[in-house]
Motif scaffolding. Structure first.
Motif, PDB file in Angstrom:
ATOM      1  N   ALA A  20       0.818  -1.210   0.000  1.00  0.00           N
ATOM      2  CA  ALA A  20       0.000   0.000   0.000  1.00  0.00           C
ATOM      3  C   ALA A  20       0.856   1.266   0.000  1.00  0.00           C
ATOM      4  CB  ALA A  20      -0.927   0.003   1.217  1.00  0.00           C
ATOM      5  N   VAL A  21       2.126   1.122   0.378  1.00  0.00           N
ATOM      6  CA  VAL A  21       3.017   2.279   0.491  1.00  0.00           C
ATOM      7  C   VAL A  21       4.132   2.239  -0.549  1.00  0.00           C
ATOM      8  CG1 VAL A  21       4.625   3.477   2.036  1.00  0.00           C
ATOM      9  CG2 VAL A  21       2.535   2.454   2.966  1.00  0.00           C
ATOM     10  N   CYS A  22       4.671   1.045  -0.824  1.00  0.00           N
ATOM     11  CA  CYS A  22       5.832   0.893  -1.707  1.00  0.00           C
ATOM     12  C   CYS A  22       5.434   0.158  -2.993  1.00  0.00           C
ATOM     13  CB  CYS A  22       6.932   0.093  -1.020  1.00  0.00           C
ATOM     14  SG  CYS A  22       7.458   0.793   0.547  1.00  0.00           S
ATOM     15  N   GLY A  23       5.937   0.637  -4.101  1.00  0.00           N
ATOM     16  CA  GLY A  23       5.716  -0.049  -5.376  1.00  0.00           C
ATOM     17  C   GLY A  23       6.525  -1.336  -5.433  1.00  0.00           C
ATOM     18  N   LEU A  24       6.194  -2.179  -6.400  1.00  0.00           N
ATOM     19  CA  LEU A  24       6.876  -3.466  -6.541  1.00  0.00           C
ATOM     20  C   LEU A  24       8.381  -3.289  -6.740  1.00  0.00           C
ATOM     21  CD1 LEU A  24       6.758  -6.519  -6.719  1.00  0.00           C
ATOM     22  CD2 LEU A  24       6.171  -6.288  -9.143  1.00  0.00           C
ATOM     23  N   ALA A  25       8.790  -2.345  -7.571  1.00  0.00           N
ATOM     24  CA  ALA A  25      10.224  -2.128  -7.810  1.00  0.00           C
ATOM     25  C   ALA A  25      10.935  -1.730  -6.513  1.00  0.00           C
ATOM     26  CB  ALA A  25      10.438  -1.064  -8.882  1.00  0.00           C
ATOM     27  N   GLU A  26      10.271  -0.939  -5.680  1.00  0.00           N
ATOM     28  CA  GLU A  26      10.858  -0.544  -4.396  1.00  0.00           C
ATOM     29  C   GLU A  26      11.006  -1.752  -3.472  1.00  0.00           C
ATOM     30  OE1 GLU A  26       9.360   3.770  -3.169  1.00  0.00           O
ATOM     31  OE2 GLU A  26       7.721   2.471  -3.879  1.00  0.00           O
ATOM     32  N   ARG A  27       9.981  -2.620  -3.461  1.00  0.00           N
ATOM     33  CA  ARG A  27      10.039  -3.807  -2.605  1.00  0.00           C
ATOM     34  C   ARG A  27      11.124  -4.772  -3.092  1.00  0.00           C
ATOM     35  NH1 ARG A  27       4.457  -3.400  -3.627  1.00  0.00           N
ATOM     36  NH2 ARG A  27       4.359  -5.524  -4.449  1.00  0.00           N
ATOM     37  N   GLU A  28      11.273  -4.906  -4.408  1.00  0.00           N
ATOM     38  CA  GLU A  28      12.343  -5.750  -4.955  1.00  0.00           C
ATOM     39  C   GLU A  28      13.713  -5.194  -4.559  1.00  0.00           C
ATOM     40  OE1 GLU A  28      10.226  -7.442  -9.028  1.00  0.00           O
ATOM     41  OE2 GLU A  28      11.274  -5.526  -9.085  1.00  0.00           O
ATOM     42  N   ALA A  29      13.868  -3.894  -4.669  1.00  0.00           N
ATOM     43  CA  ALA A  29      15.139  -3.261  -4.294  1.00  0.00           C
ATOM     44  C   ALA A  29      15.407  -3.429  -2.799  1.00  0.00           C
ATOM     45  CB  ALA A  29      15.131  -1.783  -4.680  1.00  0.00           C
ATOM     46  N   ALA A  30      14.364  -3.312  -1.981  1.00  0.00           N
ATOM     47  CA  ALA A  30      14.532  -3.496  -0.533  1.00  0.00           C
ATOM     48  C   ALA A  30      14.995  -4.911  -0.221  1.00  0.00           C
ATOM     49  CB  ALA A  30      13.219  -3.178   0.195  1.00  0.00           C
ATOM     50  N   LYS A  31      14.427  -5.894  -0.908  1.00  0.00           N
ATOM     51  CA  LYS A  31      14.809  -7.292  -0.653  1.00  0.00           C
ATOM     52  C   LYS A  31      16.248  -7.530  -1.088  1.00  0.00           C
ATOM     53  CE  LYS A  31      12.782  -9.986   1.037  1.00  0.00           C
ATOM     54  NZ  LYS A  31      12.815 -10.390   2.479  1.00  0.00           N
ATOM     55  N   ALA A  32      16.633  -7.010  -2.249  1.00  0.00           N
ATOM     56  CA  ALA A  32      18.016  -7.170  -2.715  1.00  0.00           C
ATOM     57  C   ALA A  32      18.987  -6.530  -1.726  1.00  0.00           C
ATOM     58  CB  ALA A  32      18.173  -6.557  -4.112  1.00  0.00           C
ATOM     59  N   ALA A  33      18.660  -5.347  -1.240  1.00  0.00           N
ATOM     60  CA  ALA A  33      19.535  -4.655  -0.277  1.00  0.00           C
ATOM     61  C   ALA A  33      19.599  -5.423   1.040  1.00  0.00           C
ATOM     62  CB  ALA A  33      19.022  -3.234  -0.037  1.00  0.00           C
ATOM     63  N   GLU A  34      18.471  -5.938   1.498  1.00  0.00           N
ATOM     64  CA  GLU A  34      18.436  -6.688   2.752  1.00  0.00           C
ATOM     65  C   GLU A  34      19.310  -7.944   2.674  1.00  0.00           C
ATOM     66  OE1 GLU A  34      15.270  -9.537   5.102  1.00  0.00           O
ATOM     67  OE2 GLU A  34      14.465  -7.842   3.981  1.00  0.00           O
ATOM     68  N   LEU A  35      19.150  -8.713   1.592  1.00  0.00           N
ATOM     69  CA  LEU A  35      19.934  -9.942   1.459  1.00  0.00           C
ATOM     70  C   LEU A  35      21.420  -9.649   1.306  1.00  0.00           C
ATOM     71  CD1 LEU A  35      17.499 -12.009  -0.790  1.00  0.00           C
ATOM     72  CD2 LEU A  35      17.968 -12.314   1.653  1.00  0.00           C
ATOM     73  N   THR A  36      21.746  -8.599   0.561  1.00  0.00           N
ATOM     74  CA  THR A  36      23.149  -8.216   0.382  1.00  0.00           C
ATOM     75  C   THR A  36      23.750  -7.799   1.724  1.00  0.00           C
ATOM     76  OG1 THR A  36      22.771  -7.599  -1.921  1.00  0.00           O
ATOM     77  CG2 THR A  36      24.700  -6.632  -0.830  1.00  0.00           C
ATOM     78  N   ALA A  37      22.989  -7.046   2.519  1.00  0.00           N
ATOM     79  CA  ALA A  37      23.477  -6.615   3.834  1.00  0.00           C
ATOM     80  C   ALA A  37      23.702  -7.803   4.764  1.00  0.00           C
ATOM     81  CB  ALA A  37      22.487  -5.640   4.463  1.00  0.00           C
ATOM     82  N   ARG A  38      22.968  -8.890   4.554  1.00  0.00           N
ATOM     83  CA  ARG A  38      23.138 -10.102   5.366  1.00  0.00           C
ATOM     84  C   ARG A  38      24.315 -10.955   4.902  1.00  0.00           C
ATOM     85  NH1 ARG A  38      17.168 -12.779   5.913  1.00  0.00           N
ATOM     86  NH2 ARG A  38      16.195 -11.103   7.084  1.00  0.00           N
ATOM     87  N   GLY A  39      24.983 -10.517   3.831  1.00  0.00           N
ATOM     88  CA  GLY A  39      26.138 -11.268   3.355  1.00  0.00           C
ATOM     89  C   GLY A  39      25.849 -12.170   2.164  1.00  0.00           C
ATOM     90  N   GLU A  40      24.663 -12.090   1.608  1.00  0.00           N
ATOM     91  CA  GLU A  40      24.315 -12.861   0.413  1.00  0.00           C
ATOM     92  C   GLU A  40      24.081 -11.863  -0.727  1.00  0.00           C
ATOM     93  OE1 GLU A  40      20.857 -15.877  -1.205  1.00  0.00           O
ATOM     94  OE2 GLU A  40      20.948 -15.449   0.924  1.00  0.00           O
ATOM     95  N   PRO A  41      25.121 -11.553  -1.493  1.00  0.00           N
ATOM     96  CA  PRO A  41      24.971 -10.546  -2.553  1.00  0.00           C
ATOM     97  C   PRO A  41      23.894 -10.951  -3.560  1.00  0.00           C
ATOM     98  CG  PRO A  41      27.283 -11.134  -2.249  1.00  0.00           C
ATOM     99  CD  PRO A  41      26.467 -12.104  -1.453  1.00  0.00           C
ATOM    100  N   SER A  79      21.171  -9.128  -6.505  1.00  0.00           N
ATOM    101  CA  SER A  79      20.779  -7.940  -7.260  1.00  0.00           C
ATOM    102  C   SER A  79      19.260  -7.882  -7.394  1.00  0.00           C
ATOM    103  CB  SER A  79      21.406  -7.969  -8.658  1.00  0.00           C
ATOM    104  OG  SER A  79      20.828  -9.023  -9.420  1.00  0.00           O
ATOM    105  N   VAL A  80      18.761  -6.725  -7.774  1.00  0.00           N
ATOM    106  CA  VAL A  80      17.330  -6.569  -8.043  1.00  0.00           C
ATOM    107  C   VAL A  80      16.928  -7.511  -9.180  1.00  0.00           C
ATOM    108  CG1 VAL A  80      15.544  -4.963  -8.831  1.00  0.00           C
ATOM    109  CG2 VAL A  80      17.262  -4.200  -7.174  1.00  0.00           C
ATOM    110  N   ALA A  81      17.791  -7.665 -10.169  1.00  0.00           N
ATOM    111  CA  ALA A  81      17.488  -8.571 -11.287  1.00  0.00           C
ATOM    112  C   ALA A  81      17.316 -10.013 -10.801  1.00  0.00           C
ATOM    113  CB  ALA A  81      18.597  -8.497 -12.340  1.00  0.00           C
ATOM    114  N   THR A  82      18.100 -10.417  -9.813  1.00  0.00           N
ATOM    115  CA  THR A  82      17.959 -11.769  -9.257  1.00  0.00           C
ATOM    116  C   THR A  82      16.619 -11.920  -8.544  1.00  0.00           C
ATOM    117  OG1 THR A  82      20.340 -12.064  -9.039  1.00  0.00           O
ATOM    118  CG2 THR A  82      18.946 -13.441  -7.638  1.00  0.00           C
ATOM    119  N   VAL A  83      16.226 -10.917  -7.791  1.00  0.00           N
ATOM    120  CA  VAL A  83      14.925 -10.970  -7.108  1.00  0.00           C
ATOM    121  C   VAL A  83      13.811 -11.085  -8.148  1.00  0.00           C
ATOM    122  CG1 VAL A  83      13.307  -9.724  -5.614  1.00  0.00           C
ATOM    123  CG2 VAL A  83      15.756  -9.715  -5.082  1.00  0.00           C
ATOM    124  N   ARG A  84      13.885 -10.308  -9.212  1.00  0.00           N
ATOM    125  CA  ARG A  84      12.863 -10.382 -10.278  1.00  0.00           C
ATOM    126  C   ARG A  84      12.852 -11.752 -10.943  1.00  0.00           C
ATOM    127  NH1 ARG A  84      14.271  -4.519 -12.525  1.00  0.00           N
ATOM    128  NH2 ARG A  84      12.961  -3.377 -11.064  1.00  0.00           N
TER     129      ARG A  84
END
Length: 161
Positions: free
Chosen positions: A115-136, A138-143
């Motif tokens: 309701a607040v974030c578009g799909l592209a924003e949520r994909e980017a958030a997931k890519a950033a979260e996983l990368t920060a956890r040590g699992e690089p 990309s947004v393309a991988t999430v897609r």
């Protein structure tokens, strides 16, 4: 959005050969069926299933969490491979619905509320979260993983290497 008549998707419950199955995957002309009891997995030609006497669509999948048994299609895989696929399913579910769990409790986490974030924003958030956890990742991988999940269910998230 309403699904057009006659369209099958992963997660649909069907009657085939007198038994209830879940459509667990589509791959070109083939489909993967899992008996409702979860023990029997078959790969058949889709035309064979659709043309079978007594075939019926009993229930269409709904947007959101897949109703394909979480571990049924993954039986026989090593624990690490299975755990990674199940983890990806939770990540994809969170990107698509805002909640990693099929029975959500409370509001979505920051960055995942549809309701607040578009799909592209949520994909980017997931890519950033996983990368920060040590699992690089990309947004393309999430897609790509989202597309594989939509096409094949949890089986599409299995690392085939």
């Amino acid at each position: 959005m309403k699904r057009p008549a006659g369209v099958l998707e992963v997660g649909d419950r069907i009657r085939f050969e007198g038994r209830i199955h879940v459509l667990a995957g589509l791959d070109g002309p083939r489909c993967r069926l899992i008996a409702d009891e979860g023990a029997d997995v078959q790969v058949l030609l889709l035309t064979q299933v659709l043309g079978a006497q007594g075939f019926a669509v009993l229930e269409h999948s709904r947007p959101g969490p897949r109703r394909v048994p979480a571990l049924g299609p993954l039986d026989g895989l090593g624990p690490a491979v299975r755990d990674k696929a199940v983890a990806w399913e939770r990540h994809i579910r969170e990107v698509e619905t805002g909640h990693a769990d099929p029975a959500p409790k409370g509001p979505p986490r920051n960055g995942y509320d549809p309701a607040v974030c578009g799909l592209a924003e949520r994909e980017a958030a997931k890519a950033a979260e996983l990368t920060a956890r040590g699992e690089p990742v990309s947004v393309a991988t999430v897609r790509r993983m989202r597309a594989r999940y939509r096409e094949q269910g949890v089986w599409g998230l299995v690392d085939g290497r």
